[in-house]
Design an enzyme around this catalytic site. Sequence first.
Site, short mmCIF file in Angstrom:
data_model
loop_
_atom_site.label_atom_id
_atom_site.label_comp_id
_atom_site.label_asym_id
_atom_site.label_seq_id
_atom_site.Cartn_x
_atom_site.Cartn_y
_atom_site.Cartn_z
N HIS A 1 -4.18 13.91 0.81
CA HIS A 1 -4.45 13.01 1.93
C HIS A 1 -3.33 13.06 2.96
CE1 HIS A 1 -5.59 9.55 4.31
NE2 HIS A 1 -4.43 8.99 4.06
N GLN B 1 -4.94 1.56 15.09
CA GLN B 1 -3.78 2.01 14.34
C GLN B 1 -2.93 3.01 15.13
OE1 GLN B 1 -4.85 3.73 10.50
NE2 GLN B 1 -2.75 4.38 10.06
N ARG C 1 -8.91 3.34 13.15
CA ARG C 1 -8.00 4.42 13.49
C ARG C 1 -7.49 4.34 14.92
NH1 ARG C 1 -6.65 5.64 8.49
NH2 ARG C 1 -8.44 6.27 7.21
N LYS D 1 -5.19 -2.27 10.02
CA LYS D 1 -5.44 -2.40 8.58
C LYS D 1 -5.76 -3.83 8.15
CE LYS D 1 -4.23 1.85 7.33
NZ LYS D 1 -4.99 2.69 6.38
N GLU E 1 -11.15 3.77 3.26
CA GLU E 1 -10.12 4.47 2.50
C GLU E 1 -10.37 4.18 1.03
OE1 GLU E 1 -6.09 3.77 3.79
OE2 GLU E 1 -6.30 5.15 5.48
N ARG F 1 -0.06 16.56 13.38
CA ARG F 1 1.22 17.21 13.70
C ARG F 1 1.16 18.73 13.54
NH1 ARG F 1 2.78 12.58 11.15
NH2 ARG F 1 2.63 13.55 9.10
N GLU G 1 -9.32 3.89 -2.51
CA GLU G 1 -8.05 3.71 -3.19
C GLU G 1 -8.28 3.03 -4.53
OE1 GLU G 1 -4.69 2.22 -1.03
OE2 GLU G 1 -5.56 2.69 0.93
N ASP H 1 0.85 -1.18 0.00
CA ASP H 1 0.00 0.00 0.00
C ASP H 1 0.88 1.23 0.00
OD1 ASP H 1 -2.70 1.26 2.16
OD2 ASP H 1 -2.45 1.34 -0.02
N THR I 1 -9.57 -5.88 3.58
CA THR I 1 -9.34 -4.93 2.49
C THR I 1 -10.16 -5.44 1.31
OG1 THR I 1 -7.06 -4.61 3.28
CG2 THR I 1 -7.56 -3.86 1.05
N GLU J 1 -10.83 12.26 7.29
CA GLU J 1 -10.70 13.59 6.70
C GLU J 1 -12.07 14.26 6.54
OE1 GLU J 1 -8.27 11.34 3.70
OE2 GLU J 1 -7.65 13.40 3.21
N ASP K 1 -9.61 0.27 1.65
CA ASP K 1 -8.64 -0.18 2.66
C ASP K 1 -9.18 0.17 4.04
OD1 ASP K 1 -5.19 0.75 3.44
OD2 ASP K 1 -6.29 -1.12 3.78
#
Lengths: 421, 452
Positions: free
Chosen positions: A136, A243, A240, A256, A202, A145, A204, A129, A260, A367, A236
């Site tokens: 993103h 993770q 959270r 994860k 996710e 951060r 993808e 991946d 999938t 998001e 995916d």
Amino acid sequence: MSFIKVDATSDFSFHNLPYGIFSTPDNVKHRIGVAIGDQILDLSVILSLFRGPVMSKHQDVFDQPTLNAFMDLGYEAWRETRKTLQLLLSANESTLRDDVSLRSRSVCLWMQKSIVHRLTQSLLGDYTDFYSSRDHATNVGIMFRGKENALMPNWLRLPVGYHGRASSVVVSGTPIRRPSGQMRPDQTRPPVFGHSKQLDIELEMAFFVGRRTQLGEPIPINKAHEHIFGMVLMNDWSARDIQAWEYVPLGPFLGKNFGTTISPWVVPMEALLPFAQPNTLQDPEPLPYLQHQDAYTFNINLFVSLKGQDMAEAATICRSNFKYMYWTMKQQLAHHTVNGCNVRPGDLLASGTISGPDPESFGSMLELSWRGSKNIDLGGGETRTFLKDGDEVTITGYCEGDGYRVGFGPCVGTILPALQH
Amino acid sequence: MSFIKVDATSDFSFHNLPYGIFSTPDNVKHRIGVAIGDQILDLSVILSLFRGPVMSKHQDVFDQPTLNAFMDLGYEAWRETRKTLQLLLSANESTLRDDVSLRSRAFVHQSAATMHLPADIGDYTDFYSSRDHATNVGIMFRGKENALMPNWLRLPVGYHGRASSVVVSGTPIRRPSGQMRPDQTRPPVFGHSKQLDIELEMAFFVGRRTQLGEPIPINKAHEHIFGMVLMNDWSARDIQAWEYVPLGPFLGKNFGTTISPWVVPMEALLPFAQPNTLQDPEPLPYLQHQDAYTFNINLFVSLKGQDMAEAATICRSNFKYMYWTMKQQLAHHTVNGCNVRPGDLLASGTISGPDPESFGSMLELSWRGSKNIDLGGGETRTFLKDGDEVTITGEKMSWLYVSTGSCKMDCNGCKVTVKEMDTGWDSDPVWGPSSLPCSTETHLQYCYIVFM
């Protein structure tokens, strides 16, 4: 055009011709098919019709229960096969069109619920991946951060990626059970065990590797196309909370690998090339091993819809596009093998969550809800931050041609409640 | 004991009976074998002799080119097979012993065989379960204060590795090239890795598969743990350092990973289990198990440079140093519903103990290149040079790569490992003259202890 009637909004126009693995109630054997309109052309029935210079020696690959052997034959084999399919399905070609017996044995209706189509597990070798959407990566970076340190220093220099779990890649339609695991919602208290409360999607896309390489042999970027077979959609699924607690310093793992989902029809690159556009400008310029000039960025419209248990209709929560990717598939494959890592037919390389610059194009609920700080509106009073049990998420995608589409079929999963402990 | 003569210097005593995949020049077909002495017992030739209640219905698994189907049969099948093998190889059993024709077809000399990967590896996971290793690395890169990450003592940290580049012992490993940033004030560069390293590890193969969504409860983990191999998780530290934030190691690892060819079944190792490392804080209930599943397996790493006459031992370590057990790793790996398949490989992570001579990587042995690792005769290393041959061996395990004999037993003077079964496992093995009179029986008895 084809003698098979294809609706203008069907994903499976004459210009697509994707490959998949299917079985039927009357014949449970897994076999290779090509989707056209609402039909599947069974290649195992017509394999003797592949008589070109390359495929005449390899007809047996169409008698296999997976696509790996066909993928391994390489670029010339895929091109010739596509030409043969276009000929056989052409309205002007009688070989299949007029052979009533052969047609009845080789062409079957797909849309019936009784036909199970699957991309069997043995198709997969390794699953990687990537993380190649700038929007993103920036969004996630800002959330965790702050704006100053949003993108890590390596992000603009190399296509960051990690190994995923191959065993839990499943085909569209497979239910996904809410995972349980260890989490630390309160950093001042010890970690706890429980079901994930931040289950996410996710959006993808992913490509399958075709011809294999040997260990120690990098794929030069100008040869990458010889190893890129075709594409699927991917969800995916991510937990959270699991993770966040586990991922330092070795990366995402149990957050994860509980599941999938991929769409069942692999669209060959030749069907997508008409929709290529110039690549995203890269600054700083990448190192030479990552440079290629030819357009390999694809205009593929992508949609994510969510239907809760109590909802009459699904609500679209994301409208995005594959063109938003910063790194191309050629760059990803060249990078992945530059150290000598070998690839095998059936390896799956995914793009990473696809987000564009607008909020409606963000490819994850993390998001879309901005880390749970705002609600995602589903209409009729329903809202979400993360997934609820019973939610059905559908990813769809297509390229819009002039009066036709090249699409991928659905990539669907429904959330089952966590196991009780 | 077996009717097959087992030399005192062999790794493959009657008490081992590891499985592997081999072929021979006259028959290139990959097939399943069991190592005994300097022989391989070809299971495809004797498959009809597996007549127990479980295996009589599944003899065909021994006609396969990999071990996956056999692994998938599960715990009872492995136990019954082992019993059958012990019977067939027994000095007291005539079925194989006295059938000259069958024996000539069923046994192959190991020197005539080429070994292959023992299984198709669907997924490869690498854990990080040595406290000393994680602490050393943490000290080197973050300082003593923040050596261990907050999650390390709470869960067995791990990541997915690359299955395609797991190779069998003997496969040459090409120094990788890639992107690196040796000078943080300048842009990254492309070139060959200058910090090529080893990682001493062990790994287990998963046996019986599970379904997606079905965790393996820790008290059932043993039903899915088939057997073990040695591993060298070659690493390119410079490539790794630049790429790994935030998603973990990738190209710094996936250019090659070597495993030994013979899979030692857990039943052969269980006699060497010792109490588990005390864990503080106590892990969450899903990770708790009381039964001993920490194994006293002596491990050695030797390095022979191109210009060296003999290899130098650079590491003496032990699998007992692990903080997290294999049961904990497997229970954790599946607690979220992740499924496992026969042939999946789960590795321990670099094995380091508390003493510097037990550090399992050159990163630690050279302390990030700050001191030289002495190879004798004026040769030193910080990281690997081209032409270096690295050999990992394990006492009680089969050898990895070229070995002139991992544990030498010399009849005159009897250098044996002094470690009777009743002295406990607190002390490390001691090499020295045996206190017992020299006889074949004595050697066989010590073979049991040393080479299991």
